[in-house]
Design a protein around this motif. Structure first.
Motif, PDB file in Angstrom:
ATOM      1  N   UNK A   5      -5.561  18.028  -2.076  1.00 58.14           N
ATOM      2  CA  UNK A   5      -4.476  18.028  -3.201  1.00 58.14           C
ATOM      3  C   UNK A   5      -5.253  17.276  -4.566  1.00 58.14           C
ATOM      4  N   UNK A   6      -6.098  17.975  -4.819  1.00 62.28           N
ATOM      5  CA  UNK A   6      -6.826  17.126  -5.675  1.00 62.28           C
ATOM      6  C   UNK A   6      -6.602  18.620  -7.373  1.00 62.28           C
ATOM      7  N   UNK A   7      -5.284  18.454  -7.362  1.00 61.46           N
ATOM      8  CA  UNK A   7      -4.279  19.305  -8.784  1.00 61.46           C
ATOM      9  C   UNK A   7      -3.070  18.665  -8.202  1.00 61.46           C
ATOM     10  N   UNK A   8      -2.498  17.994  -7.196  1.00 63.31           N
ATOM     11  CA  UNK A   8      -1.819  16.741  -6.960  1.00 63.31           C
ATOM     12  C   UNK A   8      -2.003  15.944  -7.631  1.00 63.31           C
ATOM     13  N   UNK A   9      -0.534  15.299  -8.214  1.00 54.37           N
ATOM     14  CA  UNK A   9      -0.859  13.774  -8.392  1.00 54.37           C
ATOM     15  C   UNK A   9      -1.525  12.725  -8.092  1.00 54.37           C
ATOM     16  N   UNK A  10      -1.837  11.722  -8.047  1.00 49.86           N
ATOM     17  CA  UNK A  10      -2.408  10.348  -6.761  1.00 49.86           C
ATOM     18  C   UNK A  10      -0.793  10.527  -6.638  1.00 49.86           C
ATOM     19  N   UNK A  11      -0.320   9.393  -7.029  1.00 52.68           N
ATOM     20  CA  UNK A  11       0.937   9.121  -6.774  1.00 52.68           C
ATOM     21  C   UNK A  11       1.498   9.539  -6.300  1.00 52.68           C
ATOM     22  N   UNK A  18       2.231   8.079   2.531  1.00 53.18           N
ATOM     23  CA  UNK A  18       2.605   6.330   3.254  1.00 53.18           C
ATOM     24  C   UNK A  18       4.683   7.191   3.428  1.00 53.18           C
ATOM     25  N   UNK A  19       4.922   8.668   3.513  1.00 55.89           N
ATOM     26  CA  UNK A  19       5.823   8.381   4.226  1.00 55.89           C
ATOM     27  C   UNK A  19       7.186   7.526   3.155  1.00 55.89           C
ATOM     28  N   UNK A  20       7.003   7.764   2.328  1.00 57.83           N
ATOM     29  CA  UNK A  20       7.706   5.940   1.510  1.00 57.83           C
ATOM     30  C   UNK A  20       8.143   6.655  -0.403  1.00 57.83           C
ATOM     31  N   UNK A  21       8.366   6.507  -0.746  1.00 61.32           N
ATOM     32  CA  UNK A  21       8.640   6.624  -2.348  1.00 61.32           C
ATOM     33  C   UNK A  21       7.703   5.332  -2.984  1.00 61.32           C
ATOM     34  N   UNK A  22       6.413   5.479  -3.330  1.00 66.02           N
ATOM     35  CA  UNK A  22       5.698   4.791  -4.728  1.00 66.02           C
ATOM     36  C   UNK A  22       6.096   4.854  -5.604  1.00 66.02           C
ATOM     37  N   UNK A  23       6.698   3.427  -6.197  1.00 64.64           N
ATOM     38  CA  UNK A  23       6.958   3.510  -7.759  1.00 64.64           C
ATOM     39  C   UNK A  23       5.467   2.911  -8.709  1.00 64.64           C
ATOM     40  N   UNK A  24       5.755   3.539  -9.791  1.00 65.34           N
ATOM     41  CA  UNK A  24       4.339   3.205 -10.436  1.00 65.34           C
ATOM     42  C   UNK A  24       3.898   2.485 -10.977  1.00 65.34           C
ATOM     43  N   UNK A  25       4.159   1.341 -10.536  1.00 66.34           N
ATOM     44  CA  UNK A  25       3.942  -0.452 -10.788  1.00 66.34           C
ATOM     45  C   UNK A  25       2.991  -0.865  -9.774  1.00 66.34           C
ATOM     46  N   UNK A  26       3.844   0.117  -8.862  1.00 73.29           N
ATOM     47  CA  UNK A  26       2.472  -0.264  -7.565  1.00 73.29           C
ATOM     48  C   UNK A  26       1.265   0.193  -7.760  1.00 73.29           C
ATOM     49  N   UNK A  27       1.721   1.291  -7.971  1.00 76.11           N
ATOM     50  CA  UNK A  27       0.145   2.357  -7.725  1.00 76.11           C
ATOM     51  C   UNK A  27      -0.360   1.787  -9.558  1.00 76.11           C
ATOM     52  N   UNK A  28      -0.097   1.438 -10.239  1.00 76.02           N
ATOM     53  CA  UNK A  28      -0.602   0.212 -11.637  1.00 76.02           C
ATOM     54  C   UNK A  28      -1.208  -1.242 -10.508  1.00 76.02           C
ATOM     55  N   UNK A  29      -0.875  -1.818  -9.961  1.00 81.19           N
ATOM     56  CA  UNK A  29      -1.327  -2.556  -9.370  1.00 81.19           C
ATOM     57  C   UNK A  29      -2.253  -2.541  -8.285  1.00 81.19           C
ATOM     58  N   UNK A  55      -9.689   2.312  -4.515  1.00 82.62           N
ATOM     59  CA  UNK A  55      -8.758   0.890  -4.513  1.00 82.62           C
ATOM     60  C   UNK A  55      -7.483   1.425  -4.171  1.00 82.62           C
ATOM     61  N   UNK A  56      -6.824   2.724  -4.143  1.00 80.35           N
ATOM     62  CA  UNK A  56      -5.661   3.005  -3.861  1.00 80.35           C
ATOM     63  C   UNK A  56      -5.582   2.633  -2.114  1.00 80.35           C
ATOM     64  N   UNK A  57      -6.967   3.627  -1.513  1.00 80.90           N
ATOM     65  CA  UNK A  57      -6.669   3.760  -0.383  1.00 80.90           C
ATOM     66  C   UNK A  57      -6.976   2.058   0.525  1.00 80.90           C
ATOM     67  N   UNK A  58      -7.687   0.962  -0.242  1.00 80.57           N
ATOM     68  CA  UNK A  58      -8.132  -0.278   0.408  1.00 80.57           C
ATOM     69  C   UNK A  58      -6.298  -0.605   0.451  1.00 80.57           C
ATOM     70  N   UNK A  59      -5.908  -0.903  -1.019  1.00 77.45           N
ATOM     71  CA  UNK A  59      -4.918  -1.581  -1.326  1.00 77.45           C
ATOM     72  C   UNK A  59      -3.128  -1.388  -0.623  1.00 77.45           C
ATOM     73  N   UNK A  60      -3.269  -0.023  -0.462  1.00 80.59           N
ATOM     74  CA  UNK A  60      -2.006   0.797   1.139  1.00 80.59           C
ATOM     75  C   UNK A  60      -3.002   1.206   2.143  1.00 80.59           C
TER      76      UNK A  60
END
Length: 126
Positions: A5-11, A18-29, A55-60
């Protein structure tokens, strides 16, 4: 989603995993950055860097290795080679048509962390 998925957006990728929508503020955090830094890194193509993915893997609570493979920082072949060298897996290459090779996990622990369940004697039976 594809395994790469290297060309896809991280969020988008994290939302899919996660099978759910991740909001921008959650990703920024999770990334520990401002919105402007996020868009700057995305536009430069460095948002999917290894520190950001960790960081994203650890957080989620996502698998770090899976993210590294998905975004092209680590190939499955390199991962299997590393695990074979470390003695963690043994590849069965008898059937050359399989891709990736069938792996057998080598168990290192001989005793479970949890003790055997025992009946409670401080309460009456049902």
């Amino acid at each position: 989603m594809s395994a790469r998925d290297e060309d896809n957006d991280l969020i988008v990728v994290v939302s899919y995993l996660l099978k759910r929508q991740v909001r921008m503020q959650e990703a920024l955090s999770a990334l520990g950055m401002s919105r402007s830094t996020y868009y700057e890194q995305r536009d430069k193509g460095v948002l999917n860097s290894i520190p950001n993915l960790m960081a994203v893997a650890e957080h989620f609570g996502l698998d770090k290795v899976d993210l590294l493979v998905r975004f092209g920082h680590l190939s499955k072949t390199d991962l299997i080679d590393f695990l074979e060298r470390e003695g963690e897996v043994i590849a069965d290459v008898s059937d050359a048509t399989l891709d990736p090779p069938v792996l057998t996990t080598v168990r290192r622990r001989t005793r479970s962390r949890l003790s055997r369940p025992q009946a409670r004697t401080d309460i009456p039976p049902l």
